[in-house]
Each structure stands twice: as C-alpha cells, then as structure tokens.
Scaffold this motif. Structure first.
Motif, mmCIF file in Angstrom:
data_model
loop_
_atom_site.group_PDB
_atom_site.id
_atom_site.type_symbol
_atom_site.label_atom_id
_atom_site.label_comp_id
_atom_site.label_asym_id
_atom_site.label_seq_id
_atom_site.Cartn_x
_atom_site.Cartn_y
_atom_site.Cartn_z
ATOM 1 N N HIS A 166 0.727 -1.285 0.078
ATOM 2 C CA HIS A 166 0.244 0.028 -0.059
ATOM 3 C C HIS A 166 0.994 1.266 0.057
ATOM 4 C CE1 HIS A 166 -3.265 -2.534 1.139
ATOM 5 N NE2 HIS A 166 -2.715 -3.226 1.851
ATOM 6 N N ASP A 167 0.421 2.317 -0.460
ATOM 7 C CA ASP A 167 1.146 3.607 -0.484
ATOM 8 C C ASP A 167 1.291 4.105 0.989
ATOM 9 O OD1 ASP A 167 1.452 4.046 -3.400
ATOM 10 O OD2 ASP A 167 -0.624 4.914 -3.554
ATOM 11 N N PRO A 168 2.510 4.657 1.224
ATOM 12 C CA PRO A 168 2.827 5.027 2.383
ATOM 13 C C PRO A 168 1.811 6.294 2.850
ATOM 14 C CG PRO A 168 4.654 5.611 1.181
ATOM 15 C CD PRO A 168 3.537 4.712 0.194
ATOM 16 N N ALA A 169 1.736 6.652 3.899
ATOM 17 C CA ALA A 169 0.974 7.952 4.534
ATOM 18 C C ALA A 169 1.593 9.070 4.023
ATOM 19 C CB ALA A 169 0.692 7.601 5.686
ATOM 20 N N PRO A 170 0.879 10.096 3.725
ATOM 21 C CA PRO A 170 1.460 11.201 3.517
ATOM 22 C C PRO A 170 2.857 11.805 4.555
ATOM 23 C CG PRO A 170 -0.800 11.578 3.111
ATOM 24 C CD PRO A 170 -0.583 10.306 3.794
ATOM 25 N N GLY A 171 3.649 11.888 4.058
ATOM 26 C CA GLY A 171 5.014 12.386 4.929
ATOM 27 C C GLY A 171 5.777 11.094 5.445
ATOM 28 N N GLU A 172 5.265 9.997 5.207
ATOM 29 C CA GLU A 172 5.958 8.854 5.597
ATOM 30 C C GLU A 172 7.146 8.500 4.644
ATOM 31 O OE1 GLU A 172 4.204 5.113 7.025
ATOM 32 O OE2 GLU A 172 2.741 6.379 8.381
ATOM 33 N N PRO A 173 8.265 7.892 4.918
ATOM 34 C CA PRO A 173 9.172 7.519 3.943
ATOM 35 C C PRO A 173 8.675 6.107 3.366
ATOM 36 C CG PRO A 173 10.120 7.305 6.139
ATOM 37 C CD PRO A 173 8.844 7.993 6.305
ATOM 38 N N GLY A 174 9.359 5.657 2.354
ATOM 39 C CA GLY A 174 9.300 4.556 1.877
ATOM 40 C C GLY A 174 8.590 4.554 0.504
ATOM 41 N N PRO A 175 8.773 3.250 -0.371
ATOM 42 C CA PRO A 175 8.467 3.442 -1.640
ATOM 43 C C PRO A 175 6.863 3.191 -1.905
ATOM 44 C CG PRO A 175 9.290 1.211 -0.978
ATOM 45 C CD PRO A 175 9.484 2.331 0.159
ATOM 46 N N PRO A 176 6.477 3.651 -2.997
ATOM 47 C CA PRO A 176 4.822 3.499 -3.275
ATOM 48 C C PRO A 176 4.520 2.130 -3.663
ATOM 49 C CG PRO A 176 5.907 4.581 -5.013
ATOM 50 C CD PRO A 176 7.085 4.472 -4.202
ATOM 51 N N ALA A 177 3.241 1.836 -3.691
ATOM 52 C CA ALA A 177 3.032 0.484 -3.913
ATOM 53 C C ALA A 177 3.051 0.158 -5.274
ATOM 54 C CB ALA A 177 1.202 0.702 -4.090
ATOM 55 N N ALA A 178 3.261 -1.189 -5.438
ATOM 56 C CA ALA A 178 3.538 -1.928 -6.595
ATOM 57 C C ALA A 178 2.599 -1.492 -7.948
ATOM 58 C CB ALA A 178 3.761 -3.610 -6.290
ATOM 59 N N GLY A 179 1.580 -1.493 -7.416
ATOM 60 C CA GLY A 179 0.431 -1.116 -8.354
ATOM 61 C C GLY A 179 0.542 0.206 -8.986
ATOM 62 N N ARG A 180 0.913 1.187 -8.184
ATOM 63 C CA ARG A 180 1.309 2.356 -8.847
ATOM 64 C C ARG A 180 2.464 2.612 -9.827
ATOM 65 N NH1 ARG A 180 2.611 6.726 -4.995
ATOM 66 N NH2 ARG A 180 3.362 7.888 -6.791
ATOM 67 N N PHE A 181 3.549 1.335 -9.530
ATOM 68 C CA PHE A 181 4.394 1.434 -10.569
ATOM 69 C C PHE A 181 4.121 0.899 -11.903
ATOM 70 C CE2 PHE A 181 7.421 -1.857 -12.409
ATOM 71 C CZ PHE A 181 8.409 -1.076 -12.896
ATOM 72 N N ILE A 182 3.371 -0.229 -11.604
ATOM 73 C CA ILE A 182 2.707 -1.046 -12.844
ATOM 74 C C ILE A 182 1.851 0.118 -13.731
ATOM 75 C CG2 ILE A 182 1.157 -2.873 -13.860
ATOM 76 C CD1 ILE A 182 2.210 -4.398 -11.298
ATOM 77 N N GLU A 183 1.267 0.623 -13.012
ATOM 78 C CA GLU A 183 -0.108 1.969 -13.659
ATOM 79 C C GLU A 183 0.855 3.009 -14.378
ATOM 80 O OE1 GLU A 183 -2.761 4.150 -14.997
ATOM 81 O OE2 GLU A 183 -2.914 2.138 -14.555
ATOM 82 N N ALA A 184 1.929 3.254 -13.851
ATOM 83 C CA ALA A 184 2.996 4.251 -14.254
ATOM 84 C C ALA A 184 3.611 3.858 -15.578
ATOM 85 C CB ALA A 184 3.883 4.995 -13.256
ATOM 86 N N VAL A 185 4.090 2.818 -15.593
ATOM 87 C CA VAL A 185 4.630 2.137 -16.893
ATOM 88 C C VAL A 185 3.557 2.173 -17.852
ATOM 89 C CG1 VAL A 185 5.561 0.137 -17.754
ATOM 90 C CG2 VAL A 185 6.292 0.766 -15.744
ATOM 91 N N ARG A 186 2.414 1.495 -17.742
ATOM 92 C CA ARG A 186 1.392 1.510 -18.747
ATOM 93 C C ARG A 186 0.763 2.889 -19.357
ATOM 94 N NH1 ARG A 186 -2.082 -3.350 -15.740
ATOM 95 N NH2 ARG A 186 -0.524 -5.274 -16.295
ATOM 96 N N ARG A 187 0.870 3.863 -18.038
ATOM 97 C CA ARG A 187 0.342 5.006 -18.635
ATOM 98 C C ARG A 187 1.535 6.063 -19.439
ATOM 99 N NH1 ARG A 187 -0.168 6.984 -13.923
ATOM 100 N NH2 ARG A 187 1.665 7.910 -13.722
ATOM 101 N N THR A 188 2.628 5.644 -19.075
ATOM 102 C CA THR A 188 3.607 6.535 -19.647
ATOM 103 C C THR A 188 3.882 5.799 -21.290
ATOM 104 O OG1 THR A 188 4.688 6.865 -17.365
ATOM 105 C CG2 THR A 188 6.203 7.181 -19.251
ATOM 106 N N ALA A 189 3.728 4.476 -21.282
ATOM 107 C CA ALA A 189 3.867 3.722 -22.608
ATOM 108 C C ALA A 189 2.790 3.964 -23.535
ATOM 109 C CB ALA A 189 4.001 2.144 -22.260
ATOM 110 N N GLY A 190 1.682 4.548 -23.051
ATOM 111 C CA GLY A 190 0.563 4.889 -23.668
ATOM 112 C C GLY A 190 -0.429 3.653 -23.962
ATOM 113 N N ARG A 191 -0.304 2.660 -22.847
ATOM 114 C CA ARG A 191 -1.276 1.407 -23.038
ATOM 115 C C ARG A 191 -2.541 1.640 -22.267
ATOM 116 N NH1 ARG A 191 4.240 -1.989 -23.183
ATOM 117 N NH2 ARG A 191 4.580 -1.048 -21.137
ATOM 118 N N GLY A 192 -2.606 2.606 -21.695
ATOM 119 C CA GLY A 192 -3.682 2.672 -20.762
ATOM 120 C C GLY A 192 -3.538 1.793 -19.464
ATOM 121 N N GLY A 193 -4.776 1.822 -18.793
ATOM 122 C CA GLY A 193 -4.530 0.836 -17.439
ATOM 123 C C GLY A 193 -5.472 -0.049 -17.096
#
Length: 107
Positions: free
Chosen positions: A80-107
């Motif tokens: 899960h995404d860290p709470a605002p202000g907390e350190p740590g990596p974002p969720a794996a789902g956000r990474f997958i979505e960012a790759v698809r969105r940037t590549a133009g493949r939709g979500g």
C-alpha cells in the motif's frame, strides 16, 4: 530536466535468485525506466514502450516484475502507498500503472 513521472526509493531489486540492491531506486523520466542502485549507479534502463510490468504469481502484493532488455527484475515495493509524510516506496500497483500510462497502453 523534466519532473519524473514516477520515482520510488528504498526498493529491493533482484534478478533471479540474486539481490542486486536492497535500497535501490526506480524512476520513470523522459520516457525511460531506470533501475538504480542505492548509490545511484544504473543497473539497467530502457524506453518505457519496451518494458513489460506485471504482478508476479504467488507473491505478496508489494512486488512487481519488470522485463527490460531481455532481463526480468523482481521489484519489492510496498503493498500500500505510505501515508503522506512517511518515507518508503509507493505501492507496486502504482509502478505498474505508471509504466502502462507512460507507454500509452492505458490502465
């Protein structure tokens, strides 16, 4: 330099059974995906259109697979995404979505 579309720090990056870094960085910027060590050295990079990102079977929710340049990397982010202000990596789902969105493949 443009603002990165996605950045995650503190990411464990592995290939096969080998851990390449326990506190690496994943960055999508300028249409490229970069995997970096904790010291900022490049592990691998490729245009986002050539990257395949997915969730591995039989793994925790905080993991993602990234296939680039003929290599498969296992990225351990968070479930899960860290709470605002907390350190740590974002969720794996956000990474997958960012790759698809940037590549133009939709979500």
């Amino acid at each position: 330099m443009a603002e990165p579309e996605f950045t995650a720090t503190g990411v464990r990056i592995g290939r096969g059974l080998r851990s390449l870094t326990r506190a690496g960085q994943v960055r999508i910027s300028g249409g490229r995906l970069e995997l970096l060590t904790s010291y900022g050295s490049e592990i691998d990079s490729a245009p986002v259109q050539a990257v395949r990102a997915s969730r591995p079977r039989c793994a925790s929710a905080g993991r993602a697979l990234a296939d680039l340049n003929g290599h498969r990397y296992l990225l351990t982010l968070r479930a899960h995404d860290p709470a605002p202000g907390e350190p740590g990596p974002p969720a794996a789902g956000r990474f997958i979505e960012a790759v698809r969105r940037t590549a133009g493949r939709g979500g």
